[in-house]
Design a protein around this motif. Structure first.
Motif, PDB file in Angstrom:
ATOM      1  N   PHE A  49      -1.807  10.519  -2.007  1.00 13.73           N
ATOM      2  CA  PHE A  49      -1.447   9.295  -2.715  1.00 13.73           C
ATOM      3  C   PHE A  49      -0.124   8.728  -2.215  1.00 13.73           C
ATOM      4  N   LEU A  53       0.204   5.038  -0.844  1.00 13.14           N
ATOM      5  CA  LEU A  53       0.789   4.068  -1.757  1.00 13.14           C
ATOM      6  C   LEU A  53       2.217   3.677  -1.406  1.00 13.14           C
ATOM      7  N   SER A  56       2.284   0.769   1.315  1.00 17.66           N
ATOM      8  CA  SER A  56       1.792  -0.495   0.757  1.00 17.66           C
ATOM      9  C   SER A  56       2.729  -1.012  -0.318  1.00 17.66           C
ATOM     10  N   GLY A  57       3.331  -0.148  -1.090  1.00 13.37           N
ATOM     11  CA  GLY A  57       4.318  -0.575  -2.086  1.00 13.37           C
ATOM     12  C   GLY A  57       5.556  -1.165  -1.437  1.00 13.37           C
TER      13      GLY A  57
END
Length: 70
Positions: A49, A53, A56-57
């Motif tokens: 994760f 993530l 992209s965050g």
């Protein structure tokens, strides 16, 4: 004519034997030797994760600065 078409098409749909030999991977359907603990599973899922993530965050949080022309 219509009886000839299926015979012609059958040569196109069957695989070409002898032209390309691809070795098959050995697949085994048996239980694992060691069962993974809950801690191992949690660490693996967290790493997956985070790897997906965090980049992209970062992009989404800095999107306004990417839109500006310098």
């Amino acid at each position: 004519m219509s009886a000839l078409v299926p015979r012609l098409l059958s040569g196109l749909t069957r695989p070409a034997r002898g032209l390309l030999h691809v070795p098959r991977a050995p697949l085994h359907a048996r239980p694992p030797r060691e069962e993974l603990s809950l801690v191992d599973k949690t660490i693996a899922m967290t790493a997956c994760f985070v790897a997906m993530l965090v980049p992209s965050g970062w992009i989404l949080s800095h999107l306004s600065s990417y839109k500006k022309k310098e």
